[in-house]
Write a protein that holds these residues in place. Structure first.
Motif, short mmCIF file in Angstrom:
data_model
loop_
_atom_site.label_atom_id
_atom_site.label_comp_id
_atom_site.label_asym_id
_atom_site.label_seq_id
_atom_site.Cartn_x
_atom_site.Cartn_y
_atom_site.Cartn_z
N ASP A 130 0.83 -1.20 0.00
CA ASP A 130 0.00 0.00 0.00
C ASP A 130 0.87 1.25 0.00
O ASP A 130 0.76 2.10 -0.88
CB ASP A 130 -0.91 -0.04 1.24
CG ASP A 130 -1.63 1.27 1.52
OD1 ASP A 130 -1.60 2.18 0.67
OD2 ASP A 130 -2.21 1.41 2.60
N ARG A 131 1.76 1.38 0.97
CA ARG A 131 2.55 2.61 1.13
C ARG A 131 3.75 2.34 2.03
O ARG A 131 3.81 1.34 2.75
CB ARG A 131 1.70 3.72 1.73
CG ARG A 131 1.30 3.49 3.16
CD ARG A 131 0.32 4.53 3.68
NE ARG A 131 -1.04 4.27 3.19
CZ ARG A 131 -2.06 5.09 3.40
NH1 ARG A 131 -1.90 6.20 4.08
NH2 ARG A 131 -3.27 4.79 2.94
N ASP A 138 -5.20 14.54 -0.13
CA ASP A 138 -6.19 15.60 -0.23
C ASP A 138 -5.60 16.91 0.28
O ASP A 138 -4.39 17.00 0.56
CB ASP A 138 -7.46 15.22 0.53
CG ASP A 138 -7.22 15.00 2.03
OD1 ASP A 138 -6.21 15.50 2.57
OD2 ASP A 138 -8.05 14.33 2.67
N TRP A 183 3.79 5.74 -2.23
CA TRP A 183 2.62 4.89 -2.15
C TRP A 183 2.29 4.31 -3.51
O TRP A 183 2.83 4.73 -4.55
CB TRP A 183 1.42 5.67 -1.59
CG TRP A 183 1.12 6.95 -2.32
CD1 TRP A 183 0.30 7.12 -3.40
CD2 TRP A 183 1.65 8.24 -2.00
NE1 TRP A 183 0.27 8.44 -3.78
CE2 TRP A 183 1.10 9.15 -2.94
CE3 TRP A 183 2.54 8.72 -1.02
CZ2 TRP A 183 1.41 10.51 -2.92
CZ3 TRP A 183 2.84 10.07 -1.01
CH2 TRP A 183 2.28 10.95 -1.95
N ASP A 219 -0.40 2.95 -6.68
CA ASP A 219 -1.54 3.43 -7.47
C ASP A 219 -1.58 4.96 -7.55
O ASP A 219 -2.63 5.59 -7.31
CB ASP A 219 -2.86 2.90 -6.87
CG ASP A 219 -2.88 1.39 -6.74
OD1 ASP A 219 -2.26 0.72 -7.59
OD2 ASP A 219 -3.48 0.89 -5.78
N THR A 220 -0.43 5.57 -7.86
CA THR A 220 -0.35 7.03 -7.86
C THR A 220 -1.22 7.67 -8.92
O THR A 220 -1.55 8.86 -8.82
CB THR A 220 1.11 7.47 -8.05
OG1 THR A 220 1.64 6.86 -9.25
CG2 THR A 220 1.95 7.08 -6.86
N LEU A 250 -3.73 10.75 2.66
CA LEU A 250 -3.75 9.85 1.51
C LEU A 250 -4.99 8.96 1.57
O LEU A 250 -5.26 8.35 2.61
CB LEU A 250 -2.49 8.98 1.52
CG LEU A 250 -2.25 8.09 0.31
CD1 LEU A 250 -2.00 8.93 -0.95
CD2 LEU A 250 -1.05 7.16 0.57
N PRO A 251 -5.75 8.85 0.48
CA PRO A 251 -6.94 7.99 0.50
C PRO A 251 -6.57 6.52 0.73
O PRO A 251 -5.47 6.09 0.39
CB PRO A 251 -7.55 8.18 -0.90
CG PRO A 251 -6.96 9.45 -1.41
CD PRO A 251 -5.60 9.55 -0.80
N VAL A 254 -6.15 2.54 0.23
CA VAL A 254 -5.76 1.82 -0.98
C VAL A 254 -6.93 1.01 -1.55
O VAL A 254 -6.94 0.67 -2.73
CB VAL A 254 -4.56 0.90 -0.69
CG1 VAL A 254 -4.96 -0.24 0.23
CG2 VAL A 254 -3.94 0.38 -1.98
N THR A 277 -4.30 7.08 -9.39
CA THR A 277 -5.65 7.28 -8.82
C THR A 277 -5.64 7.76 -7.39
O THR A 277 -6.70 8.09 -6.84
CB THR A 277 -6.44 5.96 -8.89
OG1 THR A 277 -5.72 4.94 -8.19
CG2 THR A 277 -6.64 5.52 -10.34
N ARG A 278 -4.46 7.81 -6.73
CA ARG A 278 -4.38 8.19 -5.32
C ARG A 278 -3.41 9.34 -5.13
O ARG A 278 -2.22 9.22 -5.44
CB ARG A 278 -3.90 7.02 -4.45
CG ARG A 278 -4.77 5.79 -4.46
CD ARG A 278 -4.08 4.68 -3.71
NE ARG A 278 -4.04 4.87 -2.27
CZ ARG A 278 -3.15 4.32 -1.46
NH1 ARG A 278 -2.18 3.58 -1.94
NH2 ARG A 278 -3.21 4.53 -0.16
N GLN A 279 -3.92 10.43 -4.61
CA GLN A 279 -3.08 11.56 -4.25
C GLN A 279 -3.62 12.14 -2.95
O GLN A 279 -4.82 12.05 -2.67
CB GLN A 279 -3.08 12.63 -5.34
CG GLN A 279 -2.31 12.24 -6.60
CD GLN A 279 -0.83 12.02 -6.34
OE1 GLN A 279 -0.21 12.75 -5.56
NE2 GLN A 279 -0.26 10.99 -6.97
#
Length: 651
Positions: A528-529, A561, A552, A554-555, A566-567, A569, A557-559
């Protein structure tokens, strides 16, 4: 070849040679003098390329392999393990660890997914081997009326066996107030058991392939407060047999254990270290600021002795994680991984919230900075390992292959709701067992000595079970390009210090940089990270902490906020089928991170935490295999993880 590249390669080769030739302490100073080494190489650059060497791996003597093991396994030689029904001895434990298939105490065939590289069988030193003789009906031992009563109740099985076992544990822990029968602690009997253990360890020790590392557990549990330490030997039986293991019957005080360790080294010429046991049932005295023996603040002698003899801490095991607790780290969403044994001690005393800060690793690391500022020595400057604390003779830390805390909790329908331990007002249930953990060691070779040396210099890390490969280096000059190399160790040792190391003040206004890399376990979940956890001491003497997401998966789709969070996974676990898919997460993560909040005048520590995507917990596998329906409060998924040993910055 470009000039800069040649210099970098030559630096790496020279540094690793120097490190391999130097003491552990001096090696740290060598690694901090990269600039001087570079100048020496540039001055000698007139030598032909052929003499300088082409291969970056030639002469590579730094720790290049991670070796997996368990520092904390009990067999039938441990009094409580045998009372709970364990029938496996050291021989079967070694056979399973090195990859063979064996039969468990309850007749189940078992094999690990992959062999371990090394193992410490750390049976309790108090009455080692005695309970096995009691259950066999040794007539000399049964002459004692207390021993006879235990024998009869254990033989009846069921609740009678459980209650007798708990009584035995409480007697040896000093909780019940009863005296331990003298027939179980005689020197001649204990030496005969110890010598057989040593002979078995030497027989299974196979340098280069499998290391059977000698050790035992000193079991201080005065009043139910768990202060256990595992004592680990560097050498073999010729040294270890010169003195009997130290016992809690001799003293509950860790300072007396350290004195025994000094006597052992003086007499035998060998070396030992102590690993502090997972502290979440110590009721606030594993990492004290006030000495529980004297009721007074810690002294220079105490902190110096603890720093000398206890370089490691067991941060995760079957009784749960002890990295941090939600009440201690409320801003850390991943604090409190299966901290299910936070109800009390191993006696009748329930847990109070103010005890927690003296039980968990992160808070201890912070308090260590504070104590060092006063006494000049940090007593809690430890590396971390995971281990099982299994009392089955089987080192099982994988969720799908979990055989429980003791033999009564080997796989069977309903074990999730059965009592594991009953300590008067505190009860622990089957589902509260944690499928953890393993110890990872960065070593130069698979030998007792090389593994022990890695433990001593703290170049070790912990996982909750998966064999995640983790590198963590700190320095002043790492760049983004360093994260593109396929061997982080090659650049890591030449430009910085590894986990367990120290960063001292440098001239100028440099900020520390960290090279961190993780590779997934091919049998487990994607990553995950990676996070870096920082703790520091401010000018007012107050401690602080912060957790940074540094790289982390899946960069796309994940950044983070706007608040920097971080959202999640995601979650692919199918609980009913006890399965998941690696369609989220990444197989590897690597980055160079610079501390954005660095203050060169503040003492600090940094460690890496690697998180996997959610995967099924052992309870999900039990529900699937046995058809058990569990309560809604029973967790069915888990976020497996790894923790590096820290790197410290001292102004």
């Amino acid at each position: 070849m470009k000039k800069d590249a040649l210099v970098a390669i030559s630096v790496a080769l020279l540094v690793t040679w120097l490190v391999s030739s130097a003491s552990a302490d001096y090696a740290g100073s060598i690694l901090g003098n990269e600039a001087a080494i570079k100048q020496s190489i540039i001055a000698a650059e007139k030598k032909p390329l052929k003499e300088a060497g082409y291969s970056p791996y030639a002469g590579k003597n730094y720790p290049g392999q991670v070796l997996w093991g368990d520092t904390h396994l009990h067999t039938k030689l441990s009094l409580d393990a045998r009372a709970f029904g364990a029938t496996l001895g050291p021989e079967q434990a070694y056979r399973l660890a090195r990859g063979e298939e064996i039969t468990s105490s309850h007749g189940e065939r078992i094999k690990l997914s992959r062999a371990l590289d090394w193992l410490v069988i750390a049976d309790h030193s108090d009455a080692m081997g005695a309970m096995d003789e009691v259950i066999k009906g040794n007539p000399e031992l049964l002459k004692d009326p207390t021993v006879r009563d235990w024998y009869d109740r254990l033989a009846r099985g069921g609740d009678s066996q459980l209650q007798a076992t708990m009584e035995i544990i409480e007697t040896f822990a000093g909780v019940s107030g009863d005296t331990v029968p003298a027939v179980l602690t005689g020197d001649a009997f204990v030496m005969s058991v110890w010598e057989r253990y040593l002979e078995t360890a030497d027989a299974f020790n196979d340098p280069g392939n499998f290391s059977a590392i000698i050790g035992y557990e000193w079991t201080s549990t005065e009043g139910g407060n768990n202060l256990h330490r595992n004592v680990i030997y560097r050498g073999g039986s010729n040294q270890a047999k010169q003195m009997l293991p130290y016992t809690a019957a001799a003293s509950f005080n860790p300072e007396d254990l350290w004195k025994w360790m000094a006597r052992y080294e003086d007499k035998s010429g060998g070396q030992v270290l102590a690993l502090a046991h997972n502290g979440n049932v110590s009721n606030g005295i594993m990492f004290p600021e006030i000495n529980p023996e004297t009721g007074k603040p810690l002294t220079k002698d105490y902190v110096s002795s603890r720093s000398r003899w206890e370089p490691l801490y067991e941060i995760t095991q079957i009784k749960g994680d002890s990295e941090s607790h939600p009440l201690l780290s409320p801003n850390d969403e991943f604090a409190g991984y299966d901290t299910l044994w936070d109800k009390g001690n191993l006696g009748p005393v329930p847990k109070e919230d103010d005890m927690l800060q003296y039980e968990y690793a992160r808070e201890a690391l912070k308090n260590g900075l504070k104590i060092e500022s006063t006494l000049g020595v940090n007593p809690y400057k430890f590396g971390v390992v995971g281990s099982t604390d299994s009392h089955t003779g089987m080192s099982t830390a994988e969720e799908e292959n979990f055989f429980g805390k003791h033999s009564g909790k080997e796989p069977h329908s309903g074990r999730w709701e059965q009592i594991v331990g009953d300590f008067d007002t505190v009860k622990y249930y089957g589902w509260e067992q944690v499928g953890a953990g393993y110890a990872a060691v960065w070593a130069t070779e698979n030998t007792r000595e090389a593994i022990w040396d890695a433990m001593k210099r703290k170049e070790v890390y912990a996982t909750t079970g998966p064999r995640i490969i983790l590198r963590f280096f700190g320095g002043w000059d790492f760049t983004e390009d360093d994260a593109r190399l396929r061997d982080p160790g090659l650049i890591g040792y030449s430009k910085g210090v590894p986990m367990g190391g120290d960063l001292g003040r440098v001239s100028g206004q440099k900020t520390p940089t960290f090279l961190v890399a993780a590779l997934k376990d091919p049998y487990s979940g994607n990553l995950d990270r990676i996070q870096v956890v920082k703790g520091w001491l401010d000018k007012n003497g107050d401690t602080h902490e912060h957790v940074y997401d540094v790289v982390w998966s899946d960069t796309e789709t994940r950044q983070p906020d706007k608040e920097g969070k971080l959202p999640p996974v995601g979650n692919t676990v199918n609980v009913e089928e006890a399965s998941w898919s690696n369609t989220i997460g990444d197989s590897e993560l690597i980055t160079v991170w610079k501390d954005p909040d660095f203050d060169r005048d503040q003492k600090a520590f940094y460690y890496a935490r690697v998180l996997e995507i959610p995967t099924p917990r052992w309870t999900a596998y039990d529900a699937k295999r046995f058809g058990d329906t569990m309560d809604k409060n029973v967790p069915m998924t888990t976020d497996e993880r790894a923790y590096s040993s820290p790197i410290w910055y001292t102004p």
